[in-house]
Enzyme design. Structure first.
Site, PDB file in Angstrom:
ATOM      1  CG  HIS A  86     -12.697  -1.328  38.847  1.00 59.80           C
ATOM      2  ND1 HIS A  86     -14.125  -1.733  37.929  1.00 59.80           N
ATOM      3  CD2 HIS A  86     -11.991  -1.790  39.176  1.00 59.80           C
ATOM      4  CE1 HIS A  86     -13.140  -1.392  36.890  1.00 59.80           C
ATOM      5  NE2 HIS A  86     -12.053  -2.025  37.522  1.00 59.80           N
ATOM      6  CG  ASP A 116     -12.621  -4.362  30.641  1.00 64.00           C
ATOM      7  OD1 ASP A 116     -13.666  -3.642  30.458  1.00 64.00           O
ATOM      8  OD2 ASP A 116     -12.145  -2.851  31.285  1.00 64.00           O
ATOM      9  CB  CYS A 123      -3.262  -8.327  35.937  1.00 61.32           C
ATOM     10  SG  CYS A 123      -3.624  -6.904  34.487  1.00 61.32           S
TER      11      CYS A 123
HETATM   12  C1  PEP Z   1      -9.358  -5.898  33.331  1.00 63.86           C
HETATM   13  O1  PEP Z   1     -10.257  -5.399  32.417  1.00 63.86           O
HETATM   14  O2  PEP Z   1      -9.248  -7.504  33.335  1.00 63.86           O
HETATM   15  C2  PEP Z   1      -8.846  -5.656  34.152  1.00 63.86           C
HETATM   16  C3  PEP Z   1      -7.837  -6.015  35.287  1.00 63.86           C
HETATM   17  O3  PEP Z   1      -8.728  -3.897  34.043  1.00 63.86           O
HETATM   18  P1  PEP Z   1     -10.059  -3.406  34.899  1.00 63.86           P
HETATM   19  O4  PEP Z   1     -10.287  -4.461  36.082  1.00 63.86           O
HETATM   20  O5  PEP Z   1      -9.287  -2.112  35.636  1.00 63.86           O
HETATM   21  O6  PEP Z   1     -11.047  -3.075  34.178  1.00 63.86           O
HETATM   22 MG    MG Z   2      -9.938  -2.891  32.376  1.00 63.78          MG
END
Ligand code: PEP
Ligand code: MG
Length: 570
Positions: A190, A456, A503
């Site tokens: 992140h 994920d 996303c």
């Molecule tokens: C993902 O897991 O692709 C996602 C967009 O959520 P995060 O990156 O916040 O886990």
């Molecule tokens: Mg995620």
């Protein structure tokens, strides 16, 4: 001598500035007997006084740069520092037991912290965190080491660290922090994602930056090719200044597409949306010509503070984003805490496998007051724009159903009280756990949309920790297993007349984009800074032609084959 360190390109751009090491010093305490307790008390008083001066400076700086509420945190720390109930027992211990100040401070702190933490009272738990923070500062002065303070940086720097937590990253001052590089981490950790949305060039997973780079050394962070150059000579600096210029020129070309729709060469429209973490990020979303917000990671509202945000604070944040987006879609994801996004003030027990643990929707369904507060804030804000609500980490239909029931209960309660709530809120879910991708046909009947969270989904499908550079070779977006799951999700949505977005970071990846276009993905949500580049790429691709290649691509056996096929054809 100039040295180049290879890492992972995490956020595009070139930064050239002095190194600022963000490193937590060693604070180990040893017990020692002392001969002169008066001398020791004096040493303790001096450390307290120095900490006070430091905290005053941080408080004033926070007031100017970050606002009153952040400054209040340090005001509370100053109160702790002058609290006789904490200070006197330490002094008594030094005097009565003839021990060194470090030891006395540590013992008394541990006693208070464990006492407050065991209380079933949030306020007291926060005091425990304050005491820990303040006494760490005093201890550092006693031990003669410095705790680095990024909020006090007032010249252009590149941050060098072992790792940065998302809340460390959120507190970086964009005016002075020109780039960062870390020993560990991957492209989808992140802090890397935040660097992209903050437009700070970054290289992560560079393994040796902390041991190789001294404070104040000139450093180049090349976020395009994932390299860190230490102590560059004049020629190298010139080369990188040129590279920076070329990149800026390329960006200026893409910027011409800011007001254009995203259409393929054969005239199919897809939606390009942006991922955001804070209302602040909306500026960059608009500047980059986004057609909506495809993921608002609300957990950042909960981070970098000592208490849960109130319903009112959340309402204001959601309303601001919806209003700024002027009717364009805004997908808000409910709290997705866990994994690498921690909330220390919730005081959750440490887990062996935090990415597989008590997190996201699992936590929200148990800590319902917190969840319901967020949902109320969202529902109340819904009348200010085009809100869509999305639940994270859904593994089973039962979780989705429970989350929806709670949402509808809160909606009904608000409406009974006469509060206006929009009737057009779409409800969707993240597909980021393989079970929900495999069962997408079942889920599609019960949601309005899917958003595929590949960050994920990839780590769970290939069982490769997204933060661990040692298994990064297994973190394969183009592995046929991932592409097949993505196809299942998109097809299942379309069969029910629903839309499917993505996303995860894969949505903005130039190798993935042609494939996703061919698979029929409706919405691509990515870092705002990737949007114009993606728009430019899609305008040169034919969707019909890409669709014809899908069968071939999905029958390939390895990620390498997929990559070389895409590279040679498009
Ligand atoms: C993902 O897991 O692709 C996602 C967009 O959520 P995060 O990156 O916040 O886990
Ligand atoms: Mg995620």
């Amino acid at each position: 001598m100039t040295k180049t360190i290879q890492g992972i390109a995490a956020s595009e751009g070139i930064a050239i500035a002095k190194a600022f090491r963000l490193e937590n010093p060693e604070l180990t305490v040893k017990k020692q007997s002392i001969a002169d307790f008066e001398q020791e008390l004096l040493r303790f008083d001096k450390a307290v006084a120095k900490s006070g001066v430091e905290l005053e400076a941080i408080k004033e700086h926070a007031r100017k740069e970050l606002g009153e509420d952040k400054a209040d945190i340090f005001a509370a720390h100053l109160l702790v520092l002058s609290d006789p109930e904490l200070i006197n027992p330490i002094k008594n211990k030094i005097q009565n037991e003839q021990v060194n100040a470090e030891f006395a401070l540590n013992e008394v702190t541990l006693m208070f912290v464990s006492m407050f933490e065991s209380m079933d009272n949030d306020y007291m738990k926060e005091r425990a965190a304050d005491i820990r923070d303040v006494t760490k500062r005093v201890l550092a002065h006693l031990l003669g080491v410095t705790i680095p303070n990024p909020s006090l940086i007032d010249e252009e720097v590149v941050i060098i660290a072992e790792d940065l937590t998302p809340s460390d990253t959120a507190q970086l001052n964009r005016q002075y922090v020109k780039g960062f590089t870390t020993n560990i981490g991957g492209r989808t950790s992140h802090s890397a994602i935040m660097a992209r949305s903050m437009e700070i060039p970054a290289v992560v997973g560079a393994k040796t930056v902390l041991s190789d780079i001294e404070n104040g050394k000139l450093v180049i962070v090349d976020g395009l090719d994932g390299q860190v150059i230490v102590d560059p000579n004049e020629d190298v600096i010139k080369t990188y200044e040129e590279k920076k210029k070329t990149y800026e020129a390329q960006k200026a070309e893409w910027a011409k597409l800011v007001n254009e729709k995203t259409v393929s060469a054969d005239d199919y429209h897809v939606e390009l949306a942006a991922n955001i973490g804070t209302p602040e990020d909306v500026k960059s979303v608009l500047k980059n010509g986004s057609e909506g917000v495809g993921l608002y990671r609300t957990e950042f509202l909960y981070m970098g503070r000592d208490t849960l945000p109130t319903e009112e604070e959340q309402f204001e944040a959601y309303k601001t984003v919806l209003e700024c987006m002027e009717g364009k879609p805004v997908v808000v994801r409910t709290l997705d805490i866990g994994g690498d996004k921690e909330l220390p003030y919730l005081d959750l027990p440490k887990e062996m496998n935090p990415f597989l643990g008590f997190r996201a929707i699992r936590l929200c369904l148990k800590m319902q007051e917190m969840f319901r507060t967020q949902l109320r804030a969202l529902l109340r804000a819904s009348v200010y724009g085009n809100l869509k609500i999305m639940f994270p980490m859904i593994a089973t239909l039962d979780e989705l159903r429970q989350a929806k029931v709670i949402l509808f209960e809160e909606k009904e309660k608000l409406q009974t009280k006469g509060t206006e709530v929009s009737d057009n809120i779409e409800i969707g879910m993240m597909v980021e756990i393989p079970s929900s991708a495999v069962n997408a046909d079942l889920f599609a009947k019960e949601v309005d949309f899917f958003s595929i969270g590949t960050n994920d989904l990839i780590q769970y499908t290939l069982a490769a920790d997204r933060m661990n550079e040692r298994v990064s070779y297994l973190y394969q977006p183009y592995n046929p297993a991932i592409l097949r799951l993505v196809k299942m999700v998109i097809d299942a949505a379309h069969k029910e007349g629903k839309w499917a977005g993505m996303c995860g970071e894969m949505a903005g990846d130039e190798i993935a984009i042609p494939i996703l276009l061919g698979l029929g993905l409706d919405e691509f949500s990515m870092s705002a800074t990737s949007i114009l580049k993606a728009r430019s790429q899609i305008r040169h691709l034919s969707k019909v032609e890409m669709k014809q290649h899908i069968e071939t691509i999905l029958s390939m056996s390895t990620a390498e084959e997929v990559v070389s096929f895409v590279k040679s054809h498009f």
